[in-house]
Scaffold this motif. Structure first.
Motif, mmCIF file in Angstrom:
data_model
loop_
_atom_site.group_PDB
_atom_site.id
_atom_site.type_symbol
_atom_site.label_atom_id
_atom_site.label_comp_id
_atom_site.label_asym_id
_atom_site.label_seq_id
_atom_site.Cartn_x
_atom_site.Cartn_y
_atom_site.Cartn_z
ATOM 1 N N ASN A 183 0.827 -1.220 0.000
ATOM 2 C CA ASN A 183 0.000 0.000 0.000
ATOM 3 C C ASN A 183 0.857 1.265 0.000
ATOM 4 O O ASN A 183 0.535 2.243 -0.659
ATOM 5 N N ARG A 257 -8.258 2.441 -2.011
ATOM 6 C CA ARG A 257 -8.228 0.972 -2.095
ATOM 7 C C ARG A 257 -9.518 0.392 -1.513
ATOM 8 O O ARG A 257 -9.976 -0.659 -1.938
ATOM 9 N N TYR A 356 -5.140 -1.758 -6.426
ATOM 10 C CA TYR A 356 -4.237 -0.622 -6.235
ATOM 11 C C TYR A 356 -5.087 0.651 -6.213
ATOM 12 O O TYR A 356 -6.251 0.632 -6.660
#
Ligand SMILES: Cc1ncc(COP(=O)(O)O)c(C=O)c1O
Length: 380
Positions: A183, A257, A356
């Motif tokens: 992340n 996300r 993503y």
């Protein structure tokens, strides 16, 4: 349109900070941006003493050194993990002892850890798969009872919480990854959070190649020398400049996300409820950081059909980890595939979906492609 499995998010303001680092005259580890990242991890991950390192792999290796793992020691870890978790153990000459996962999170099955403890066990090393924290309290209790070290491989779970506590704050050693696939990324990077006050002093020696250089930097002595084992567990400041932006933008990264996670929940939950496949059930104790979304099909053949159909639509899901116990290295350590039948079976049926931050712009195309494939496979 092409949907890759992953794409690292970029924040233009990082560019200015990288140039600042380059011009600063001090680009090594623990300089201006490194110190800012450390302060950020203290505040937001609740870590007592975070160390910025070149990767999560390095963080795990530093943690294994800190815990003084030795040849003959055993370490309990899931087979369903990345090679780095096991390599950190092997590099100290210790033996990985693989534990089954539990099917609702694919994290270590905490009910099976106790039966793997022997007089040689020295550490429990669980991971937080897909960003969902493993149930740490039962393992901390076992560790306390048997005098074991605990290291949490939190490569995927920066930003998640467990029982209201930030990942990074509640296990004695916690390893984060800031690799491109995670992340929050600076390309290659990681952190080891050391929360056991008895270990912090020595961590500085290990990070600086086994020297007490830090005491010179603090003005406590005027020369440094070789006092312990160690390695170069440091992150260059240009990378820390990228990382600080990624850490400061974490709420936004998790939010974007999260939109993808919600879309996947809407698409896949009905099939989960019908028993056509399985997705994660996030335990009440956890809040996930939306790192990954997996689907376990009931048949290996369903996975092959799904992957083929998605690739035909230019979408790239990925099969995830191959279990370690049945890999060629696992076999060298005496494991057979049937030793962990559940992990073996799940490993052959699981898929990880593209996830993503920038995918939030392509959700219409993606949802349409996925629902067509699911309808084809399982009916409306
Ligand atoms: C559970 C786990 N541990 C460790 C690593 C290694 O991380 P890094 O690439 O930062 O070394 C990964 C990488 O995906 C991982 O999934």
């Amino acid at each position: 349109m092409r949907i890759p499995f992953n794409r690292a998010v970029h924040f233009p303001r990082a560019e200015e900070l990288v140039i600042q680092a380059l011009r600063s005259g001090g680009m090594s580890g623990n300089r201006e941006f490194g110190r800012r990242c450390i302060a950020h991890l203290q505040e937001h991950a609740g870590a007592l003493e975070p160390f910025l390192v070149p990767s999560c792999t390095a963080a795990l290796e530093m943690g294994a050194l800190l815990a003084r793992l030795e040849p003959g020691d055993e370490v309990i870890l899931p087979s369903y993990t990345f090679s780095s978790t096991a390599n950190a153990v092997l590099l100290r000459g210790a033996k990985p002892v693989f534990c089954e996962v539990e099917p609702s999170t694919l994290n270590i099955d905490t009910t099976r850890v106790a039966e793997l403890i022997t007089p040689r066990t020295r550490m429990i090393l669980p991971i937080d798969y897909a960003g969902i924290p493993c149930d740490m309290d039962p393992m901390l209790a076992l560790a306390e009872q048997h005098g074991l070290a605990v290291m949490q491989d939190a490569a995927q779970s920066y930003g998640s919480t467990y029982k209201g506590r930030a990942v990074g704050s509640y296990a004695p050693l916690v390893a984060f990854s800031f690799h491109e696939t995670k992340n929050n990324s600076c390309g290659e990077g990681g952190a080891l959070c050391v929360n056991d006050p008895a270990l912090t002093e020595r961590s500085h020696l290990l990070q600086e190649k086994g020297t007490d250089r830090r005491r010179v930097l603090l003005g406590l002595q005027n020369k440094y020398s070789w006092v312990d084992v160690g390695s170069s567990f440091l992150l260059a400041d240009m990378l820390a400049a990228v990382l600080i932006v990624q850490l400061e933008e974490n709420a936004e990264i998790m939010r974007r996300r999260g939109l993808v996670t919600e879309a996947y929940e809407r698409l896949y939950r009905p099939y989960h409820e019908r028993g056509a496949l399985r997705i994660a059930d996030v335990p009440d104790y956890a809040v996930r950081n939306n790192h990954a979304f997996w689907v376990v099909f009931t048949e290996e053949e369903h996975r092959a059909r799904y992957l083929h159909a998605m690739r035909e639509r230019s979408v790239s899901p990925y099969i995830g980890y191959l279990p370690l116990h049945s890999s060629s290295m696992g076999e060298r350590y005496g494991y057979r595939p049937e030793d962990l039948p559940l992990t073996e079976s799940i490993g052959s049926r699981v898929v990880r979906l593209p996830l993503y931050a920038e995918l939030d712009g392509d959700l219409d195309y993606l949802s349409e492609a996925m629902s067509a494939v699911l309808r084809e496979m399982f009916g409306a």
